[in-house]
Design a protein around this motif. Structure first.
Motif, PDB file in Angstrom:
ATOM      1  N   PHE A 107      -1.873  -6.784 -19.140  1.00 23.24           N
ATOM      2  CA  PHE A 107      -2.167  -5.357 -18.324  1.00 23.24           C
ATOM      3  C   PHE A 107      -2.983  -4.867 -19.981  1.00 23.24           C
ATOM      4  O   PHE A 107      -4.442  -4.687 -19.823  1.00 23.24           O
ATOM      5  N   ARG A 108      -2.551  -4.610 -20.743  1.00 18.50           N
ATOM      6  CA  ARG A 108      -3.289  -3.900 -22.050  1.00 18.50           C
ATOM      7  C   ARG A 108      -4.921  -4.494 -22.637  1.00 18.50           C
ATOM      8  O   ARG A 108      -5.930  -4.577 -23.178  1.00 18.50           O
ATOM      9  N   ALA A 109      -4.541  -6.497 -22.580  1.00 17.23           N
ATOM     10  CA  ALA A 109      -5.585  -7.428 -23.035  1.00 17.23           C
ATOM     11  C   ALA A 109      -6.979  -7.485 -22.055  1.00 17.23           C
ATOM     12  O   ALA A 109      -7.853  -6.779 -22.403  1.00 17.23           O
ATOM     13  N   ARG A 110      -6.255  -7.447 -20.596  1.00 13.67           N
ATOM     14  CA  ARG A 110      -6.892  -7.587 -19.752  1.00 13.67           C
ATOM     15  C   ARG A 110      -7.061  -7.061 -18.011  1.00 13.67           C
ATOM     16  O   ARG A 110      -6.351  -7.827 -17.689  1.00 13.67           O
ATOM     17  N   PRO A 111      -7.013  -5.836 -17.711  1.00 10.44           N
ATOM     18  CA  PRO A 111      -6.018  -5.208 -16.615  1.00 10.44           C
ATOM     19  C   PRO A 111      -6.982  -5.844 -15.703  1.00 10.44           C
ATOM     20  O   PRO A 111      -7.911  -6.012 -15.475  1.00 10.44           O
ATOM     21  N   ASP A 112      -6.333  -6.018 -14.424  1.00 12.86           N
ATOM     22  CA  ASP A 112      -6.285  -6.560 -13.418  1.00 12.86           C
ATOM     23  C   ASP A 112      -6.657  -5.374 -12.457  1.00 12.86           C
ATOM     24  O   ASP A 112      -5.839  -4.986 -11.525  1.00 12.86           O
ATOM     25  N   TRP A 113      -7.489  -4.576 -12.399  1.00 14.39           N
ATOM     26  CA  TRP A 113      -7.696  -3.316 -11.385  1.00 14.39           C
ATOM     27  C   TRP A 113      -7.602  -3.747 -10.935  1.00 14.39           C
ATOM     28  O   TRP A 113      -7.131  -3.076  -9.091  1.00 14.39           O
ATOM     29  N   HIS A 114      -7.778  -4.795  -9.652  1.00 17.33           N
ATOM     30  CA  HIS A 114      -8.106  -5.310  -7.998  1.00 17.33           C
ATOM     31  C   HIS A 114      -6.937  -4.546  -7.919  1.00 17.33           C
ATOM     32  O   HIS A 114      -6.255  -4.193  -6.694  1.00 17.33           O
ATOM     33  N   GLN A 115      -5.963  -5.875  -8.441  1.00 17.38           N
ATOM     34  CA  GLN A 115      -4.527  -5.768  -7.617  1.00 17.38           C
ATOM     35  C   GLN A 115      -3.395  -4.246  -8.469  1.00 17.38           C
ATOM     36  O   GLN A 115      -2.750  -4.062  -7.602  1.00 17.38           O
ATOM     37  N   TRP A 116      -4.265  -3.674  -9.012  1.00 17.21           N
ATOM     38  CA  TRP A 116      -3.440  -2.533  -9.819  1.00 17.21           C
ATOM     39  C   TRP A 116      -3.673  -1.479  -8.547  1.00 17.21           C
ATOM     40  O   TRP A 116      -2.966  -1.038  -7.684  1.00 17.21           O
ATOM     41  N   HIS A 117      -4.863  -1.405  -7.917  1.00 17.24           N
ATOM     42  CA  HIS A 117      -5.300  -0.698  -6.984  1.00 17.24           C
ATOM     43  C   HIS A 117      -4.588  -0.838  -5.904  1.00 17.24           C
ATOM     44  O   HIS A 117      -4.713  -0.301  -4.469  1.00 17.24           O
ATOM     45  N   ALA A 118      -4.923  -2.257  -5.748  1.00 14.62           N
ATOM     46  CA  ALA A 118      -3.910  -2.539  -4.059  1.00 14.62           C
ATOM     47  C   ALA A 118      -2.214  -2.087  -4.378  1.00 14.62           C
ATOM     48  O   ALA A 118      -1.535  -1.821  -2.958  1.00 14.62           O
ATOM     49  N   ARG A 119      -1.430  -2.096  -5.232  1.00 15.05           N
ATOM     50  CA  ARG A 119      -0.543  -1.193  -6.109  1.00 15.05           C
ATOM     51  C   ARG A 119      -0.107   0.637  -4.934  1.00 15.05           C
ATOM     52  O   ARG A 119       0.227   0.706  -4.680  1.00 15.05           O
ATOM     53  N   TYR A 120      -1.982   0.707  -5.003  1.00 16.75           N
ATOM     54  CA  TYR A 120      -1.506   2.011  -4.922  1.00 16.75           C
ATOM     55  C   TYR A 120      -2.093   2.651  -3.919  1.00 16.75           C
ATOM     56  O   TYR A 120      -2.685   3.653  -3.122  1.00 16.75           O
ATOM     57  N   ASP A 121      -2.343   1.800  -3.092  1.00 18.00           N
ATOM     58  CA  ASP A 121      -3.338   1.857  -1.588  1.00 18.00           C
ATOM     59  C   ASP A 121      -2.002   1.959  -0.817  1.00 18.00           C
ATOM     60  O   ASP A 121      -1.614   1.370   0.121  1.00 18.00           O
ATOM     61  N   ILE A 122      -1.438   3.038  -0.659  1.00 17.52           N
ATOM     62  CA  ILE A 122      -0.160   3.467   0.068  1.00 17.52           C
ATOM     63  C   ILE A 122      -0.540   3.584   1.603  1.00 17.52           C
ATOM     64  O   ILE A 122      -1.052   4.841   1.883  1.00 17.52           O
ATOM     65  N   HIS A 123       0.160   3.414   2.598  1.00 14.14           N
ATOM     66  CA  HIS A 123      -0.337   3.902   4.113  1.00 14.14           C
ATOM     67  C   HIS A 123       0.641   4.353   4.264  1.00 14.14           C
ATOM     68  O   HIS A 123       2.222   3.520   4.964  1.00 14.14           O
ATOM     69  N   PRO A 124       1.392   5.580   4.808  1.00 13.03           N
ATOM     70  CA  PRO A 124       2.715   5.494   5.187  1.00 13.03           C
ATOM     71  C   PRO A 124       2.820   5.284   7.069  1.00 13.03           C
ATOM     72  O   PRO A 124       1.323   4.510   7.710  1.00 13.03           O
ATOM     73  N   PRO A 125       3.817   4.720   7.171  1.00 12.56           N
ATOM     74  CA  PRO A 125       4.222   4.362   8.687  1.00 12.56           C
ATOM     75  C   PRO A 125       3.717   5.118   9.487  1.00 12.56           C
ATOM     76  O   PRO A 125       3.325   6.192   9.530  1.00 12.56           O
ATOM     77  N   LYS A 126       3.409   4.041  10.507  1.00 16.08           N
ATOM     78  CA  LYS A 126       2.712   4.924  12.074  1.00 16.08           C
ATOM     79  C   LYS A 126       3.673   5.554  12.640  1.00 16.08           C
ATOM     80  O   LYS A 126       5.135   5.425  12.202  1.00 16.08           O
TER      81      LYS A 126
END
Length: 286
Positions: A107-126
């Motif tokens: 991650f330090r050398a070449r962060p995959d920001w797309h994957q990173w953002h996906a992990r923080y795309d948190i949606h509360p349950p219905k």
């Protein structure tokens, strides 16, 4: 307490976490910040946020760690690991890799920001399930005999076997004439194995004498409760519990009382097929 107040309290907890990442953040502390009973806080938080409070804390610490890795080379990976509250760089690397599919070095050398953002795309349950019927009831106090289970949830049945033996030996709480209750003091999926407690209880006649099984006298207190009936396997009772928290409790504006949720078993697997089990789920209210 209305649903907006509930949300405000969760937002207050999230804000507290973000400002205290370097301090101890456990359920006792966070439930106090949220002014909520520790018996219910973890479920209410997950109902609103979609992840547990402890998972949220870890994700917040890993977010800061990610920025350190990507933008602050003066911090070593070891420094970042300890700052994120991990016991070792190895433990930090395992957790980071599991969540972001990259090692800290990668991650330090070449962060995959797309994957990173996906992990923080948190949606509360219905919110809830319109098919679940919930009613507010006045639960009368019960004097019960109980045995305390500590440890992995999968071993609760072993403790239940001891309680059944006590029932058979003493005759003070015959299963066909007595009520049977279960009291989980936390969500087993969010609790360390050694900290999980589950009481198995039954109403009884007379006093509860000292005995080799560890059964003792206790009380399930009286009070208002939200009650719904869970139908089917007890392996899925958590789904009914969270439907109450996510749907009914949010919409009702009710506030939980300082006593854990509990169950009353209306039948048992030796009496009916598992699919025909019925269990009352109670959430104590103020």
């Amino acid at each position: 307490m209305n649903k907006h107040t509930s949300l405000n309290r969760i937002e207050l907890v999230c804000d507290y976490i973000s400002h205290h990442l370097d301090q101890e953040l456990n359920l006792d502390i966070l439930s106090e910040v949220g002014a909520c009973s520790k018996y219910h806080f973890h479920r209410i938080f997950k109902a609103y946020m979609g992840i547990s409070a402890i998972q949220y804390v870890q994700m917040a610490r890993l977010k800061r760690a990610s920025f350190r890795l990507a933008f602050e080379p003066k911090y070593t990976i070891t420094d970042i690991a300890y700052e994120a509250n991990f016991d070792s760089p190895e433990a930090f690397s395992r957790a980071f890799s599991r969540i972001f599919a990259q090692t800290p070095s990668q991650f330090r050398a070449r962060p995959d920001w797309h994957q990173w953002h996906a992990r923080y795309d948190i949606h509360p349950p219905k919110r809830g399930n319109s098919m679940l019927e919930v009613q507010v009831v006045d639960f009368a106090e019960r004097n019960v005999a109980l045995i305390e289970h500590y440890g992995h949830p999968s071993r609760v049945l072993e403790t239940a076997g001891k309680f059944i033996q006590w029932r058979k030996t003493t005759g003070l709480s015959p299963i066909d004439k007595s009520e049977t209750f279960g009291i989980p003091y936390s969500d087993p999926s969010q609790t360390a194995e050694e900290e999980f407690r589950f009481d198995i209880c039954g109403t009884h006649q007379g006093e509860v004498p000292e005995n080799e099984f560890g059964v003792k006298a206790g009380i399930i207190p009286a009070g208002r409760c939200a009650m719904a009936i869970h139908k089917g396997s007890l392996d899925r009772i958590g789904e009914t519990i969270y439907q109450i928290y996510q749907g009914w409790l949010v919409e009702s504006g009710e506030e939980t009382r300082d006593f854990p949720c509990f169950f009353r078993y209306l039948n048992f697997v030796h009496q009916v097929d598992e699919c025909d089990l019925e269990t009352e789920v109670y959430i104590p209210l103020k």
